[in-house]
Every structure is written in C-alpha cells, then in structure tokens.
Design an enzyme around this catalytic site. Structure first.
Site, PDB file in Angstrom:
ATOM      1  N   ARG A 174       0.815  -1.235   0.000  1.00  0.00           N
ATOM      2  CA  ARG A 174       0.000   0.000   0.000  1.00  0.00           C
ATOM      3  C   ARG A 174       0.846   1.282   0.000  1.00  0.00           C
ATOM      4  O   ARG A 174       0.473   2.288   0.609  1.00  0.00           O
ATOM      5  CB  ARG A 174      -0.973   0.032   1.193  1.00  0.00           C
ATOM      6  CG  ARG A 174      -1.921  -1.135   1.248  1.00  0.00           C
ATOM      7  CD  ARG A 174      -2.916  -1.153   0.092  1.00  0.00           C
ATOM      8  NE  ARG A 174      -3.696  -2.375   0.138  1.00  0.00           N
ATOM      9  CZ  ARG A 174      -3.356  -3.491  -0.528  1.00  0.00           C
ATOM     10  NH1 ARG A 174      -2.301  -3.519  -1.334  1.00  0.00           N
ATOM     11  NH2 ARG A 174      -4.103  -4.567  -0.433  1.00  0.00           N
ATOM     12  N   SER A 224     -11.009  -1.203   3.453  1.00  0.00           N
ATOM     13  CA  SER A 224     -10.307  -1.607   4.684  1.00  0.00           C
ATOM     14  C   SER A 224      -9.752  -0.358   5.349  1.00  0.00           C
ATOM     15  O   SER A 224      -8.978   0.375   4.741  1.00  0.00           O
ATOM     16  CB  SER A 224      -9.143  -2.539   4.361  1.00  0.00           C
ATOM     17  OG  SER A 224      -9.637  -3.709   3.778  1.00  0.00           O
ATOM     18  N   GLU A 294      -4.969   2.509   6.796  1.00  0.00           N
ATOM     19  CA  GLU A 294      -4.716   2.483   5.349  1.00  0.00           C
ATOM     20  C   GLU A 294      -5.356   3.738   4.750  1.00  0.00           C
ATOM     21  O   GLU A 294      -4.865   4.346   3.813  1.00  0.00           O
ATOM     22  CB  GLU A 294      -5.350   1.218   4.759  1.00  0.00           C
ATOM     23  CG  GLU A 294      -5.170   1.102   3.256  1.00  0.00           C
ATOM     24  CD  GLU A 294      -5.549  -0.280   2.727  1.00  0.00           C
ATOM     25  OE1 GLU A 294      -5.282  -1.288   3.410  1.00  0.00           O
ATOM     26  OE2 GLU A 294      -6.101  -0.329   1.622  1.00  0.00           O
TER      27      GLU A 294
HETATM   28  C1  LIG Z   1     -15.802  -0.524  -0.908  1.00  0.00           C
HETATM   29  C2  LIG Z   1     -14.318  -0.296  -1.059  1.00  0.00           C
HETATM   30  C3  LIG Z   1     -13.490  -1.385  -1.347  1.00  0.00           C
HETATM   31  C4  LIG Z   1     -12.112  -1.200  -1.467  1.00  0.00           C
HETATM   32  N1  LIG Z   1     -11.319  -2.277  -1.748  1.00  0.00           N
HETATM   33  C5  LIG Z   1      -9.992  -2.112  -1.869  1.00  0.00           C
HETATM   34  C6  LIG Z   1      -9.146  -3.226  -2.159  1.00  0.00           C
HETATM   35  O1  LIG Z   1      -9.587  -4.359  -2.323  1.00  0.00           O
HETATM   36  N2  LIG Z   1      -7.815  -2.996  -2.264  1.00  0.00           N
HETATM   37  C7  LIG Z   1      -7.270  -1.757  -2.101  1.00  0.00           C
HETATM   38  O2  LIG Z   1      -6.044  -1.610  -2.211  1.00  0.00           O
HETATM   39  N3  LIG Z   1      -8.050  -0.690  -1.835  1.00  0.00           N
HETATM   40  C8  LIG Z   1      -9.382  -0.827  -1.717  1.00  0.00           C
HETATM   41  N4  LIG Z   1     -10.170   0.259  -1.440  1.00  0.00           N
HETATM   42  C9  LIG Z   1      -9.540   1.583  -1.206  1.00  0.00           C
HETATM   43  C10 LIG Z   1      -9.385   2.460  -2.464  1.00  0.00           C
HETATM   44  O3  LIG Z   1     -10.381   2.163  -3.416  1.00  0.00           O
HETATM   45  C11 LIG Z   1      -8.006   2.294  -3.093  1.00  0.00           C
HETATM   46  O4  LIG Z   1      -6.967   2.655  -2.190  1.00  0.00           O
HETATM   47  C12 LIG Z   1      -7.854   3.146  -4.362  1.00  0.00           C
HETATM   48  O5  LIG Z   1      -6.670   2.796  -4.999  1.00  0.00           O
HETATM   49  C13 LIG Z   1      -7.850   4.653  -4.073  1.00  0.00           C
HETATM   50  O6  LIG Z   1      -7.976   5.329  -5.303  1.00  0.00           O
HETATM   51  P1  LIG Z   1      -8.664   6.768  -5.377  1.00  0.00           P
HETATM   52  O7  LIG Z   1      -8.603   7.234  -6.786  1.00  0.00           O
HETATM   53  O8  LIG Z   1     -10.003   6.725  -4.770  1.00  0.00           O
HETATM   54  O9  LIG Z   1      -7.651   7.610  -4.480  1.00  0.00           O
HETATM   55  P2  LIG Z   1      -7.970   8.686  -3.339  1.00  0.00           P
HETATM   56  O10 LIG Z   1      -8.739   8.044  -2.247  1.00  0.00           O
HETATM   57  O11 LIG Z   1      -8.531   9.909  -3.946  1.00  0.00           O
HETATM   58  O12 LIG Z   1      -6.486   8.970  -2.818  1.00  0.00           O
HETATM   59  C14 LIG Z   1      -5.743   7.951  -2.171  1.00  0.00           C
HETATM   60  C15 LIG Z   1      -4.264   8.373  -2.133  1.00  0.00           C
HETATM   61  O13 LIG Z   1      -3.757   8.412  -3.461  1.00  0.00           O
HETATM   62  C16 LIG Z   1      -3.263   9.717  -3.773  1.00  0.00           C
HETATM   63  N5  LIG Z   1      -3.613   9.980  -5.188  1.00  0.00           N
HETATM   64  C17 LIG Z   1      -4.806   9.804  -5.797  1.00  0.00           C
HETATM   65  N6  LIG Z   1      -4.705  10.082  -7.108  1.00  0.00           N
HETATM   66  C18 LIG Z   1      -3.428  10.468  -7.327  1.00  0.00           C
HETATM   67  C19 LIG Z   1      -2.698  10.891  -8.479  1.00  0.00           C
HETATM   68  N7  LIG Z   1      -3.234  10.951  -9.702  1.00  0.00           N
HETATM   69  N8  LIG Z   1      -1.386  11.215  -8.323  1.00  0.00           N
HETATM   70  C20 LIG Z   1      -0.801  11.151  -7.096  1.00  0.00           C
HETATM   71  N9  LIG Z   1      -1.427  10.751  -5.982  1.00  0.00           N
HETATM   72  C21 LIG Z   1      -2.738  10.414  -6.106  1.00  0.00           C
HETATM   73  C22 LIG Z   1      -3.937  10.663  -2.806  1.00  0.00           C
HETATM   74  O14 LIG Z   1      -3.122  11.803  -2.580  1.00  0.00           O
HETATM   75  C23 LIG Z   1      -4.054   9.774  -1.563  1.00  0.00           C
HETATM   76  O15 LIG Z   1      -2.830   9.762  -0.852  1.00  0.00           O
HETATM   77  C24 LIG Z   1     -11.558   0.098  -1.317  1.00  0.00           C
HETATM   78  C25 LIG Z   1     -12.390   1.187  -1.041  1.00  0.00           C
HETATM   79  C26 LIG Z   1     -13.763   0.999  -0.917  1.00  0.00           C
HETATM   80  C27 LIG Z   1     -14.646   2.179  -0.656  1.00  0.00           C
END
Ligand SMILES: Cc1cc2nc3c(=O)[nH]c(=O)nc-3n(C[C@H](O)[C@H](O)[C@H](O)COP(=O)(O)OP(=O)(O)OC[C@H]3O[C@@H](n4cnc5c(N)ncnc54)[C@H](O)[C@@H]3O)c2cc1C
Length: 301
Positions: A174, A224, A294
């Site tokens: 992560r 998570s 996380e």
């Molecule tokens: C129902 C549910 C299930 C999930 N299941 C999983 C799973 O199985 N595995 C898992 O790993 N995660 C899971 N997640 C968490 C999440 O979806 C992941 O961590 C996902 O990768 C986050 O992406 P995001 O675009 O929403 O990022 P955000 O939540 O918007 O940001 C997360 C981090 O990434 C950074 N970031 C975002 N975009 C960029 C960019 N373009 N450049 C630089 N930094 C950036 C942000 O600054 C922040 O630090 C789940 C979430 C939910 C709600």
C-alpha cells in the site's frame, strides 16, 4: 477555522470550485468544505494549477476518486487538486495497455477483459481511479498494481513529466514513492498476458461475488480502514477485541467485515475518526498490536 483567502481569479486557472464539500468527493460521504477545489482536464491545466499553488505557497492535496480518504468536518484549508475522469484515455496494443490516471479500475478491468487480457482481474472491484491505485499500490485477492505496472508517468515537483520504471516506483504494501516525493501520477503502462475469455470472466465474477458477500458495499466506507499488521489480519484482531458492530455516533465497525469502518447513516467525520482511534486503542490494549490506518486522514476535525 480560518479560510484561505486567495485571489485565484485572473490566474488563468479554470475548473475551480470554492468551499466545495468534500463529502461529495469521498466514498465515506463525510467531510467539510475545501477552500478551493481545482479539477484540471488536461496535463497543461494540471501544470498551471500546480505552478499557481507553488508560487503562492498554498497548501495543497491531490486526490483521485476519494475512496481511501477521511476528510475532517471542518474541511481543508488550502487547495484540493482532483485528477479525475477527464484523464480517461485507454490505449491497448497487443498485451500492452497505456491508461490515464482518471480511469476507474472497474472500467479498466472490464475493457482489458474484453480484449482477452488477463492480470487485472484482482482490481475489478476496487472503486478508485488508476492514479490513486498506483499511488497506494492497491491490491486485492493476491494481486497488486506492482505486479502489472511497467512504467508510470508522473508530474514531479519541478512540473516536469518523468517516467519511472516499476523498480523506481519502489512499490511496497500500500505504498509507492508517489506520496513521499510529492508526485502526481498522470498515466502508466501495464503489461498483461493474453488469456482465455471465459476464465477471465469467471475470475471477475467470482471476485465480485466474494466482495458482495463479505464486504458492506451497501454502506459508505473507504474499504479496509487499517493496514494488515505483519502476521495478522486487522479484521480478525478487531473482531477478537469484541468490537464487531461497535459504534460511535453514525460510525460503526461493520457487522459484516470488522476491517471496515462504515458510515451507518448521518456519521460525521469526527465519529469515524473517534471510532478509528477507539479501535486502535482497544486492539493495542488487548494484543499489543498497533493498527496503522490504510485510509488517509486529512483536513480539520
Ligand atoms: C468498498 C471499497 C473497497 C475497497 N477495496 C480495496 C481493495 O480491495 N484494495 C485496495 O487496495 N483498496 C481498496 N479500497 C480503497 C481504495 O479504493 C483504493 O486505495 C484506491 O486505490 C484509491 O484510489 P482513489 O482514486 O479513490 O484515491 P484517493 O482516495 O482519492 O487517494 C488515495 C491516495 O492516493 C493519492 N492519489 C490519488 N490520485 C493520485 C494521483 N493521480 N497522483 C498522485 N497521488 C494520487 C492521494 O493523494 C491519496 O494519498 C476500497 C475502497 C472501498 C470504498
């Protein structure tokens, strides 16, 4: 709560919103207003936005789909740069896929599956954008972004586009170099394998089924809440600590999956935050294990 006063009018920056409720940009559905939210639609706009915030020394935070974020009820003093759907191109040549950071992982996995490419099935139920998934080295069911990324194009602190190889991204559980080095993911190349259509579809529907039965997908959350501590499972520790279903205000440890803190309706960010702290403290008191979040926590509570 001292709002940031910035004269951004006339700066040339477009796609700006003021006092934008972050509850509308996060899957927890909580979070107060960001003073300024900029949603660039192309790399040049992203560069302009970054150049502006740097020049004026404004605090800023980059977000994707907000599915791993908890933002405080009083919001964010500063600028949020949302790199979203406008960065949505996907190019597929043979087994090589180049995609932009605003593509949803669910969409990307469907598109590559239709091209009979295997390797991204694990990500089909992760609700984030590709950029967030790379930043976080998102993973599930034995796969993670690290396994498939060949290179990542980022905008660095000097506003230059740089290409980093998989090894240079220093992916670990992560984590990647994106956050520590203040990089913005713009696009990436992934290497997948030619597969069998039926097998790909069957893996994806099995994983979807698993999520539906084991995760509280009907309630707002950020997935998570805690990282897996080495040698343990966060959900099991929380359950063993007697916290299944424990709630503070509208926030609750999910009855279905103790690793998820959910918004059970009307939660404030403070409820979620206090519950996270309570879970951490209880698990530490009982088992001596520190649960690290996380979920990224930001803004004022
Ligand atoms: C129902 C549910 C299930 C999930 N299941 C999983 C799973 O199985 N595995 C898992 O790993 N995660 C899971 N997640 C968490 C999440 O979806 C992941 O961590 C996902 O990768 C986050 O992406 P995001 O675009 O929403 O990022 P955000 O939540 O918007 O940001 C997360 C981090 O990434 C950074 N970031 C975002 N975009 C960029 C960019 N373009 N450049 C630089 N930094 C950036 C942000 O600054 C922040 O630090 C789940 C979430 C939910 C709600």
């Amino acid at each position: 709560m001292e709002h940031l006063k910035i004269d951004i009018e006339g700066s040339g920056i477009v796609h700006i919103k003021y006092n934008e409720p972050m509850s509308q940009h996060t899957s927890f559905k909580v979070g107060g207003p960001a003073d300024i939210l900029i949603e660039p639609t192309e790399v040049e706009e992203l560069k302009e936005a970054l150049s502006f915030v740097r020049q004026h020394q404004l605090p800023y935070y980059v977000i994707g789909n907000g599915t791993n974020l908890l933002v405080g009820d009083k919001g964010i003093r500063g600028v949020v740069i949302k790199v979203g759907e406008s960065f949505g191109d996907i190019e597929i040549t043979g087994d090589e896929v180049i995609a932009e950071c605003g593509v949803l992982l669910s969409t990307l996995s469907k598109v590559v599956a239709r091209n009979t490419l295997t390797g991204l099935e694990f990500a089909s139920g992760i609700p984030g954008f590709l950029g967030g998934a790379i930043a976080m080295n998102a993973g599930a069911y034995g796969g993670e972004m690290k396994d498939i990324v060949e290179w990542v194009e980022v905008l660095d602190e000097n506003l230059e586009l740089q290409r980093y190889t998989n090894a240079e991204m220093e992916f670990t559980y992560r984590k990647s170099i994106v956050e520590p080095r203040n990089l913005i993911v713009v696009r990436c190349k992934m290497k997948l394998k030619k597969g069998n259509q039926e097998e790909i579809n069957s893996i994806m529907s099995d994983l979807t089924q698993k999520r539906k039965t084991k995760q509280p997908l009907h309630l707002p959350s950020a997935g998570s809440t805690f990282k897996r501590p080495p040698g343990f499972f966060a959900g099991k520790l929380i359950e063993d600590a007697g916290l299944r279903g424990f709630g503070i205000g509208g926030a609750q440890v999910s009855e279905l999956h103790c690793g998820f803190v959910v918004n059970n309706g009307g939660a404030t960010a403070k409820d979620v935050y206090d519950l996270i702290k309570h879970v951490q403290q209880t698990v530490f008191n009982q088992f001596g294990i520190k649960l690290e979040t996380e979920v990224k926590i930001l803004g004022e509570f």
